[in-house]
Design an enzyme around this catalytic site. Sequence first.
Site, PDB file in Angstrom:
ATOM      1  N   LYS A  38     -71.321  18.317 -25.362  1.00 60.35           N
ATOM      2  CA  LYS A  38     -69.993  19.012 -25.276  1.00 60.35           C
ATOM      3  C   LYS A  38     -68.750  18.425 -26.057  1.00 60.35           C
ATOM      4  CE  LYS A  38     -67.853  16.082 -21.512  1.00 60.35           C
ATOM      5  NZ  LYS A  38     -67.976  15.830 -20.258  1.00 60.35           N
ATOM      6  N   ARG A 133     -62.906  12.041  -9.313  1.00 60.85           N
ATOM      7  CA  ARG A 133     -63.094  13.295  -9.881  1.00 60.85           C
ATOM      8  C   ARG A 133     -64.035  13.888  -9.153  1.00 60.85           C
ATOM      9  NH1 ARG A 133     -64.634  14.523 -16.281  1.00 60.85           N
ATOM     10  NH2 ARG A 133     -66.833  14.395 -15.296  1.00 60.85           N
TER      11      ARG A 133
END
Length: 362
Positions: A38, A133
């Site tokens: 990514k 997260r």
Amino acid sequence: MTERYPRVEVNLEHLRHNIRTVVEKCGAFGIDIAGVIKGATGLPEVAKAYDQEGAKWIASSRLEQIEDAINAGIKKPMMMIRVPMLSEVSEVIRLCDYSLNSEEVVLEALNEEAGKQGKIHNVIIMADMGDLREGFWDKDEMARVCKRVEDEMENLHLSGIGTNLGCYGSINPTPAKEQELVDVAEKIEAVIGRKLEIISGGATTSLPRIWEGNMPPRINMLRVGEGIILARDLELFYGCPQPELMKDNFRLKAEVIEVKDKPSHPVGEIAVDAFGHKPTYVDRGIRKRALLGIGKVDYADFGEIFPLEEGVEILGASSDHTILDIEDSPREWKVGDIVEFEIDYASVVFLTNTRNVHIVYK
Ligand SMILES: *Cc1c(COP(=O)(O)O)cnc(C)c1O
């Protein structure tokens, strides 16, 4: 054909070298690498390099990039590393062999969809170890969900557990943190009555454990993007020098479209800039400046691109223009000249994600 600018030049040989080096160094500790694509917007050439140089999985947070990797002919198992949206569950099952998960309702949906598509889908359950997260905070709940996957979700295979650190909460993956994850794994193993195959100890920020030789033995997977693609952050922010890695894999080149002497302070009544901000301007008198045919739309923030040329300073930018002060540069500047920049993770993700920037492999 004339060369088109702006462009990002990718040194595939150096990228391959970094993949090989990280795969080998981690391999010596029994750790396999998920090659995270990514950071370079899933460029198929980058995915292929990971594939050919020994990554065991190809991983991304974006299904589009995983689909591109499959279409590029890569046969390695594909891993979805952002916990799936409910709305993408069918695509996750169609495209990915593995996914990272933290929600029971998503696991139920994955199980049902895997059944429909006649597949067994591998899941890694995420533990939040303090970075805040994704992942289970309550480890008893995590163990209960793992047990449910193991006993009741017949189209899912519980491959292991993992964590993510150093992203939101800036938490350092210290040896103690990694050991905490191993402890969670062993607690879950006690509940399900067998060993987990995978304990995924984090991303690039966990690589110092390998370089320093202090990773707890049971960690056996890392998911690495930046530390291979750019290999910049660990040296800059974590005090972990990695002289064996190449740092020039991605370079930006942009073209000069105007060269003029101008005042350094705007002339007239100051209102707001193109983005509604009120910057301050320093009056340094008349200075030579160059305008580049690239702007914020391409790289987002000019603080994330770094001119490699002596005496060149970025003054500012608007959507499609970047303004350089070149007064102190020894070079004789003219329209058509090319300026080269080092780029970081933030700018690479933008620059590789736009059709206005040409990607060139060398
Ligand atoms: C982005 C990401 C990675 C890779 O991070 P790098 O810093 O590029 O190595 C690994 N795991 C997860 C869950 C991610 O979201």
